[in-house]
Design an enzyme around this catalytic site. Sequence first.
Site: not given
Length: 200
Positions: A61, A105, A137, A141
């Site tokens: 990743r 969200h 960030d 969430d």
Amino acid sequence: MVLVSGSGTNLQALIDASTSPDYGVEIVAVGSDRPGILALERAEKHGVETFVLETSSYADRASWDIDLAAKVEGFDPDLVVLAGFMKLAGPAFLALFGGRTLNTHPALSPSFPGMHGPRDALAYGVKITGATLFVVDEGVDTGPIVAQVAVPVLDDDDEDTLHERIKASERAMLVEWVGKLARENFHIDDRAVRLGGAPT
């Protein structure tokens, strides 16, 4: 710049809004972690450049995150909107675009973070839930909140009916605030998101 992973209903709402000169937003590109999705078709139909970076093409990743950051940087966006993008932004991406990447969200943060906000709200028995627009960030969430919209929980709601009503309110909030942030600029004062440039 908009990053997507699915059908692109939020993307379509942003595209539609951006056709108005008063909105003040140009979508410079749409990127995805998945090929062949409806969201990419929506972008291409409107002449917006697209790209795909699949995580399966990378050894890890971290490598994907580095390439995603570089690809997005090439378009020099003022804002990056995660519109149903189902991957977490990593350190390389946040190093370049932290503080100007937005996500939504389907709950009133900080309540019910994670993948199942509507389900968790129903299970807890709240009477009001909603949607949150926030600056991304490194957490899940957890970023500074830009805006929120309340959605009542009805007695006969199930997860699907509640989520559909949340998504409608979420979409309107996203469109309103992306335009507002682009036109007026913004800064973050501790955790408070303020319109306008940073105070001198």
